[in-house]
Design a protein around this motif. Sequence first.
Motif, PDB file in Angstrom:
ATOM      1  N   VAL A  60       2.467  -3.065   2.397  1.00  8.80           N
ATOM      2  CA  VAL A  60       1.693  -4.306   2.386  1.00  8.80           C
ATOM      3  C   VAL A  60       2.451  -5.436   1.698  1.00  8.80           C
ATOM      4  O   VAL A  60       2.955  -5.273   0.587  1.00  8.80           O
ATOM      5  N   ARG A  61       2.479  -6.577   2.365  1.00  8.19           N
ATOM      6  CA  ARG A  61       3.002  -7.797   1.738  1.00  8.19           C
ATOM      7  C   ARG A  61       1.871  -8.353   0.878  1.00  8.19           C
ATOM      8  O   ARG A  61       1.010  -9.098   1.357  1.00  8.19           O
ATOM      9  N   ASP A  62       1.863  -7.965  -0.391  1.00 10.04           N
ATOM     10  CA  ASP A  62       0.747  -8.274  -1.296  1.00 10.04           C
ATOM     11  C   ASP A  62       0.409  -9.756  -1.353  1.00 10.04           C
ATOM     12  O   ASP A  62      -0.762 -10.126  -1.298  1.00 10.04           O
ATOM     13  N   LYS A  63       1.416 -10.578  -1.494  1.00  8.48           N
ATOM     14  CA  LYS A  63       1.186 -12.027  -1.625  1.00  8.48           C
ATOM     15  C   LYS A  63       0.425 -12.565  -0.412  1.00  8.48           C
ATOM     16  O   LYS A  63      -0.545 -13.314  -0.547  1.00  8.48           O
ATOM     17  N   ASP A  64       0.865 -12.170   0.785  1.00  6.88           N
ATOM     18  CA  ASP A  64       0.209 -12.643   2.005  1.00  6.88           C
ATOM     19  C   ASP A  64      -1.200 -12.062   2.135  1.00  6.88           C
ATOM     20  O   ASP A  64      -2.118 -12.737   2.596  1.00  6.88           O
ATOM     21  N   TRP A  65      -1.368 -10.802   1.729  1.00  8.34           N
ATOM     22  CA  TRP A  65      -2.678 -10.146   1.769  1.00  8.34           C
ATOM     23  C   TRP A  65      -3.661 -10.926   0.893  1.00  8.34           C
ATOM     24  O   TRP A  65      -4.765 -11.248   1.319  1.00  8.34           O
ATOM     25  N   ARG A  66      -3.233 -11.219  -0.335  1.00 11.22           N
ATOM     26  CA  ARG A  66      -4.105 -11.948  -1.273  1.00 11.22           C
ATOM     27  C   ARG A  66      -4.383 -13.364  -0.790  1.00 11.22           C
ATOM     28  O   ARG A  66      -5.490 -13.869  -0.934  1.00 11.22           O
ATOM     29  N   LYS A  67      -3.365 -14.001  -0.222  1.00 11.52           N
ATOM     30  CA  LYS A  67      -3.517 -15.374   0.260  1.00 11.52           C
ATOM     31  C   LYS A  67      -4.636 -15.457   1.312  1.00 11.52           C
ATOM     32  O   LYS A  67      -5.350 -16.452   1.390  1.00 11.52           O
ATOM     33  N   LEU A  68      -4.768 -14.400   2.111  1.00 10.36           N
ATOM     34  CA  LEU A  68      -5.811 -14.367   3.129  1.00 10.36           C
ATOM     35  C   LEU A  68      -7.166 -13.953   2.558  1.00 10.36           C
ATOM     36  O   LEU A  68      -8.160 -13.942   3.283  1.00 10.36           O
ATOM     37  N   GLY A  69      -7.195 -13.593   1.276  1.00 12.86           N
ATOM     38  CA  GLY A  69      -8.452 -13.203   0.645  1.00 12.86           C
ATOM     39  C   GLY A  69      -8.984 -11.865   1.132  1.00 12.86           C
ATOM     40  O   GLY A  69     -10.192 -11.614   1.076  1.00 12.86           O
ATOM     41  N   LEU A  70      -8.088 -10.999   1.592  1.00 16.47           N
ATOM     42  CA  LEU A  70      -8.520  -9.691   2.077  1.00 16.47           C
ATOM     43  C   LEU A  70      -8.854  -8.775   0.904  1.00 16.47           C
ATOM     44  O   LEU A  70      -8.227  -8.868  -0.158  1.00 16.47           O
ATOM     45  N   PRO A  71      -9.829  -7.889   1.086  1.00 21.75           N
ATOM     46  CA  PRO A  71     -10.212  -6.991  -0.004  1.00 21.75           C
ATOM     47  C   PRO A  71      -9.122  -5.956  -0.285  1.00 21.75           C
ATOM     48  O   PRO A  71      -8.389  -5.555   0.623  1.00 21.75           O
ATOM     49  N   GLN A  72      -9.017  -5.555  -1.535  1.00 19.94           N
ATOM     50  CA  GLN A  72      -8.098  -4.483  -1.898  1.00 19.94           C
ATOM     51  C   GLN A  72      -8.619  -3.187  -1.287  1.00 19.94           C
ATOM     52  O   GLN A  72      -9.782  -2.851  -1.454  1.00 19.94           O
ATOM     53  N   LEU A  73      -7.779  -2.493  -0.584  1.00 18.22           N
ATOM     54  CA  LEU A  73      -8.158  -1.229   0.046  1.00 18.22           C
ATOM     55  C   LEU A  73      -7.455  -0.087  -0.668  1.00 18.22           C
ATOM     56  O   LEU A  73      -6.288  -0.202  -1.034  1.00 18.22           O
ATOM     57  N   GLU A  74      -8.164   1.002  -0.835  1.00 20.20           N
ATOM     58  CA  GLU A  74      -7.589   2.190  -1.463  1.00 20.20           C
ATOM     59  C   GLU A  74      -7.280   3.276  -0.430  1.00 20.20           C
ATOM     60  O   GLU A  74      -6.314   4.008  -0.575  1.00 20.20           O
ATOM     61  N   ASP A  75      -8.112   3.369   0.595  1.00 18.88           N
ATOM     62  CA  ASP A  75      -7.971   4.419   1.599  1.00 18.88           C
ATOM     63  C   ASP A  75      -6.762   4.128   2.496  1.00 18.88           C
ATOM     64  O   ASP A  75      -6.715   3.077   3.154  1.00 18.88           O
ATOM     65  N   PRO A  76      -5.791   5.042   2.531  1.00 21.28           N
ATOM     66  CA  PRO A  76      -4.591   4.803   3.344  1.00 21.28           C
ATOM     67  C   PRO A  76      -4.915   4.501   4.809  1.00 21.28           C
ATOM     68  O   PRO A  76      -4.296   3.622   5.405  1.00 21.28           O
TER      69      PRO A  76
END
Length: 114
Positions: A60-76
């Motif tokens: 996961v590209r964390d910065k881009d994930w957060r920028k989109l406001g997507l929820p943190q996922l734990e399940d692979p």
Amino acid sequence: MAAQVTIYHNPRCQKSRQTLQLLRSHGVEPKIVEYLKTPPDARSLAKLVQQLGGRASDLVRDKDWRKLGLPQLEDPQQIFQALAERPELIERPIVVSGGKARLGRPPENVLELL
């Protein structure tokens, strides 16, 4: 015979271009998968993580994930599905050879596969 080398490549990404150039400078012409044009499915992403020896979150590209406001996922499986649906969030580049994979961040990481 040398193992086939594959790069999951985004030609607009500087690190991806540098990694491809590095492979070529070592005499390797990899199979190029432009994953934004032909995104890997969730099953293929799970295999890549296995080859990386890491976790789903490593893709996961964390910065881009957060920028989109997507929820943190734990399940692979949820992570793989989200990345399959939004391939622009896949960390890049990924180089695969001989059943192993490495992220090209920094590009020199992939030399372990050669």
